[in-house]
Design an enzyme around this catalytic site. Structure first.
Site, PDB file in Angstrom:
ATOM      1  N   GLU A 110      -8.440  -2.165  -2.930  1.00  0.00           N
ATOM      2  CA  GLU A 110      -8.758  -1.067  -2.010  1.00  0.00           C
ATOM      3  C   GLU A 110      -8.969   0.252  -2.743  1.00  0.00           C
ATOM      4  O   GLU A 110      -8.931   1.333  -2.131  1.00  0.00           O
ATOM      5  CB  GLU A 110      -7.669  -0.947  -0.943  1.00  0.00           C
ATOM      6  CG  GLU A 110      -7.597  -2.217  -0.084  1.00  0.00           C
ATOM      7  CD  GLU A 110      -6.738  -2.086   1.144  1.00  0.00           C
ATOM      8  OE1 GLU A 110      -6.002  -1.082   1.268  1.00  0.00           O
ATOM      9  OE2 GLU A 110      -6.797  -2.986   1.993  1.00  0.00           O
TER      10      GLU A 110
ATOM     11  N   LYS B 154      -7.990  -3.592  13.623  1.00  0.00           N
ATOM     12  CA  LYS B 154      -8.985  -4.224  12.750  1.00  0.00           C
ATOM     13  C   LYS B 154      -9.851  -5.120  13.629  1.00  0.00           C
ATOM     14  O   LYS B 154      -9.385  -6.179  14.088  1.00  0.00           O
ATOM     15  CB  LYS B 154      -8.279  -5.089  11.705  1.00  0.00           C
ATOM     16  CG  LYS B 154      -7.429  -4.321  10.700  1.00  0.00           C
ATOM     17  CD  LYS B 154      -6.537  -5.296   9.943  1.00  0.00           C
ATOM     18  CE  LYS B 154      -5.917  -4.686   8.703  1.00  0.00           C
ATOM     19  NZ  LYS B 154      -4.850  -5.561   8.151  1.00  0.00           N
TER      20      LYS B 154
ATOM     21  N   HIS C 215     -10.017  -0.675   7.800  1.00  0.00           N
ATOM     22  CA  HIS C 215     -10.862  -1.578   7.010  1.00  0.00           C
ATOM     23  C   HIS C 215     -10.068  -2.846   6.700  1.00  0.00           C
ATOM     24  O   HIS C 215      -8.919  -2.996   7.132  1.00  0.00           O
ATOM     25  CB  HIS C 215     -11.248  -0.870   5.711  1.00  0.00           C
ATOM     26  CG  HIS C 215     -10.073  -0.618   4.807  1.00  0.00           C
ATOM     27  ND1 HIS C 215     -10.166  -0.439   3.457  1.00  0.00           N
ATOM     28  CD2 HIS C 215      -8.728  -0.536   5.081  1.00  0.00           C
ATOM     29  CE1 HIS C 215      -8.956  -0.266   2.945  1.00  0.00           C
ATOM     30  NE2 HIS C 215      -8.079  -0.311   3.904  1.00  0.00           N
TER      31      HIS C 215
ATOM     32  N   GLU D 155       4.012   0.763   7.917  1.00  0.00           N
ATOM     33  CA  GLU D 155       3.308  -0.320   8.613  1.00  0.00           C
ATOM     34  C   GLU D 155       3.956  -1.665   8.244  1.00  0.00           C
ATOM     35  O   GLU D 155       4.346  -1.863   7.092  1.00  0.00           O
ATOM     36  CB  GLU D 155       1.843  -0.275   8.145  1.00  0.00           C
ATOM     37  CG  GLU D 155       0.943  -1.337   8.728  1.00  0.00           C
ATOM     38  CD  GLU D 155      -0.473  -1.194   8.146  1.00  0.00           C
ATOM     39  OE1 GLU D 155      -0.890  -0.063   7.798  1.00  0.00           O
ATOM     40  OE2 GLU D 155      -1.153  -2.223   8.015  1.00  0.00           O
TER      41      GLU D 155
ATOM     42  N   ASP E  68       2.320   0.665   3.628  1.00  0.00           N
ATOM     43  CA  ASP E  68       2.135  -0.613   4.318  1.00  0.00           C
ATOM     44  C   ASP E  68       2.900  -1.657   3.511  1.00  0.00           C
ATOM     45  O   ASP E  68       2.533  -1.980   2.384  1.00  0.00           O
ATOM     46  CB  ASP E  68       0.650  -0.992   4.414  1.00  0.00           C
ATOM     47  CG  ASP E  68       0.457  -2.325   5.150  1.00  0.00           C
ATOM     48  OD1 ASP E  68       1.452  -2.885   5.650  1.00  0.00           O
ATOM     49  OD2 ASP E  68      -0.704  -2.804   5.218  1.00  0.00           O
TER      50      ASP E  68
ATOM     51  N   ASP F 297       0.658  -4.121  12.379  1.00  0.00           N
ATOM     52  CA  ASP F 297      -0.626  -4.690  11.950  1.00  0.00           C
ATOM     53  C   ASP F 297      -0.580  -6.197  12.204  1.00  0.00           C
ATOM     54  O   ASP F 297      -1.059  -6.668  13.240  1.00  0.00           O
ATOM     55  CB  ASP F 297      -0.851  -4.352  10.467  1.00  0.00           C
ATOM     56  CG  ASP F 297      -2.040  -5.077   9.856  1.00  0.00           C
ATOM     57  OD1 ASP F 297      -2.856  -5.635  10.605  1.00  0.00           O
ATOM     58  OD2 ASP F 297      -2.159  -5.095   8.612  1.00  0.00           O
TER      59      ASP F 297
ATOM     60  N   GLU G 128       0.825  -1.213   0.000  1.00  0.00           N
ATOM     61  CA  GLU G 128       0.000   0.000   0.000  1.00  0.00           C
ATOM     62  C   GLU G 128       0.856   1.258   0.000  1.00  0.00           C
ATOM     63  O   GLU G 128       1.774   1.390   0.808  1.00  0.00           O
ATOM     64  CB  GLU G 128      -0.895   0.025   1.253  1.00  0.00           C
ATOM     65  CG  GLU G 128      -1.835  -1.156   1.307  1.00  0.00           C
ATOM     66  CD  GLU G 128      -2.637  -1.232   2.606  1.00  0.00           C
ATOM     67  OE1 GLU G 128      -2.791  -0.199   3.289  1.00  0.00           O
ATOM     68  OE2 GLU G 128      -3.109  -2.330   2.920  1.00  0.00           O
TER      69      GLU G 128
HETATM   70  P1  PGA Z   1      -5.741  -7.121   4.413  1.00  0.00           P
HETATM   71  O1  PGA Z   1      -4.783  -5.888   4.144  1.00  0.00           O
HETATM   72  O2  PGA Z   1      -7.068  -6.618   4.781  1.00  0.00           O
HETATM   73  O3  PGA Z   1      -5.703  -7.841   3.087  1.00  0.00           O
HETATM   74  O4  PGA Z   1      -5.082  -7.927   5.509  1.00  0.00           O
HETATM   75  C1  PGA Z   1      -4.835  -4.716   4.874  1.00  0.00           C
HETATM   76  C2  PGA Z   1      -3.562  -4.479   5.611  1.00  0.00           C
HETATM   77  O5  PGA Z   1      -2.597  -5.291   5.548  1.00  0.00           O
HETATM   78  O6  PGA Z   1      -3.466  -3.479   6.303  1.00  0.00           O
HETATM   79 ZN    ZN Z   2      -1.268  -3.981   6.956  1.00  0.00          ZN
END
Ligand code: PGA
Ligand code: ZN
Length: 421
Positions: free
Chosen positions: A206, A336, A364, A286, A243, A311, A165
């Site tokens: 995303e 999350k 998300h 991240e 990320d 994460d 990301e």
């Molecule tokens: P994921 O990715 O929802 O596919 O785990 C989001 C993230 O890694 O932050």
């Molecule tokens: Zn992540």
């Protein structure tokens, strides 16, 4: 009669933004109020996440959640009938105990979370107050800084980018609505310059663009240009957040980047990030290293001085966060709710992080739904940051639109978040 007593809980199987089955649960209270929650699902999931229950049969390519819905409609319904939905911690604890496993694998974290959040929404509806107000009281008034994923790579896109990301972070905005204006303008400019250069403008999971860039630096250069073309100053008005999702790169003792096939040791990877930070306005990284490397996280935090977010490292789990706090592994946690499986444990993780002086970033999942609970949780906990993808795709926009609506509702009492690190 107690207004917020649970009358009935009903789950059905719906589809998420990737077209995969997920759960929608409605909690009905004796007063007639209801609350509905839809559960998201990740692609680059951490190995310490709570268990997502899927049927594994031929139907729905093995991804059905019919059995998880059955668990809600039978066992959980029986367990929670006549319980007070306002006792969030108690009903969550009852579900966890009834599940009886460490990772919620018997009933499924997806089943449990759907009930947990639907119960909170039902109570907020019963009292006719918004969810953020119910959960956060009068103090809930910070609108989070959005981290918008405008270029997708890694497991979220089939281009050549190893980093998952590339996000913009409009810290210079005066309000959340202003931040979304800036983001929309930058995203629109990025689209135009990609089109001019005959690069693809189709989007990843995303909502970010997913063109065939040579490498991460090319993606970063396009973002810097898009920020400038939109009339903003990179490194002042708008920063970049990455990320890495480095657990996806882990290979024996080091890292093998799956797309470029480059190999790195931990220290080489840290040096690579340091070089990127020198050249580009990167304010946050991240999961720079894999999900078990608390020591490596700590080293990178000390050596870079920027926001380092855990994460997959923490998976919103208070127990893992405790280790991270002791080892000073990161200065922010990604939150999350479906990684841990209950609203109360989610709120505990946020509280713990904040007490330790860390930031909390509501998030998300790459497979998501129009459910907007994370927007309300972000405001309820005054958590300062949220990531919900690009300013594109309905399930991403739903959270941002909810925050715009909350900002309007709170009016002059609202505060736009700031970065601690
Ligand atoms: P994921 O990715 O929802 O596919 O785990 C989001 C993230 O890694 O932050
Ligand atoms: Zn992540």
């Amino acid at each position: 009669m107690q207004k917020t007593k649970i009358e009935k809980i009903k789950a059905i199987q719906i589809l998420d933004s990737r077209g995969n089955p997920t759960i929608e649960t409605t909690v009905m209270l004796t007063c007639g109020a209801t609350g509905k929650a839809q559960v998201p699902s990740g692609a680059s999931t951490g190995k310490f996440e709570a268990y997502e229950k899927r049927d594994g049969e031929d139907a729905y390519l093995g991804k059905g959640v019919i059995d998880a819905c059955r668990c809600v409609n039978t066992e959980i319904n029986d367990l929670l009938k006549n319980k007070n939905a306002e006792d969030q911690f108690e009903i969550d604890l009852l579900m966890c105990r009834h599940d009886g496993t460490e990772n919620k694998s018997r009933l499924g974290a997806n089943a449990i979370l759907s009930v947990s959040i639907a119960a909170a929404k039902a109570v907020s509806n019963a009292y006719g107050i918004p969810l953020y107000r119910y959960l956060g009281g009068k103090n809930a008034r910070t609108l989070p800084i959005p981290l918008l994923n405008i270029i997708n790579g890694g497991a979220h896109a089939d281009n050549g980018l190893d980093i998952q990301e590339f996000m913009i972070c409009p810290v210079g905005a005066k309000s959340f609505t202003g931040a979304m204006r800036m983001s929309m303008e930058i995203y629109g400019n990025l689209k135009s310059i990609l089109r001019e250069d005959e690069l693809s403008i189709s989007v990843g999971d995303e909502g970010g663009f997913a063109p065939q860039f040579q490498d991460a630096e090319e993606a970063l250069q396009y973002i810097v240009r898009a920020i400038e073309f939109a009339g903003y100053k990179p490194g002042k008005d708008v920063f970049i957040a990455l990320d890495i999702a480095a657990s996806e790169w882990q290979n024996n003792d080091g890292y093998l980047l799956p797309k470029s096939k480059k190999e790195y040791s931990t220290q080489d990877l840290i040096d690579y990030y340091k070089a990127l930070i020198q050249k580009y306005p990167i304010i946050s990284i991240e999961d720079p290293l894999h999900e078990e490397d608390f020591e490596g996280f700590s080293a990178i935090r000390q050596q870079t001085g920027i926001q380092i977010v855990g994460d997959d490292l923490f998976v919103t789990n208070p127990k893992r966060l405790k280790i991270g706090i002791e080892k000073r592994a990161a200065n922010a946690i990604l939150v999350k709710p479906n990684q841990i499986g209950t609203l109360s444990e989610t709120l505990t993780a946020i509280e713990m992080a904040k007490s330790a002086g860390m930031s909390a970033i509501l998030s998300h999942r790459s497979g998501d739904t129009p459910d907007t609970a994370i927007a309300d949780i972000a405001v309820a906990t005054n958590c300062n940051q949220i990531k919900s993808g690009a300013p594109a795709r309905g399930e991403r926009i739903a959270k941002y639109n909810r925050l715009i609506a909350i900002e309007n509702e709170i009016g002059s009492g609202g505060i736009y978040g700031n970065l601690l690190h």
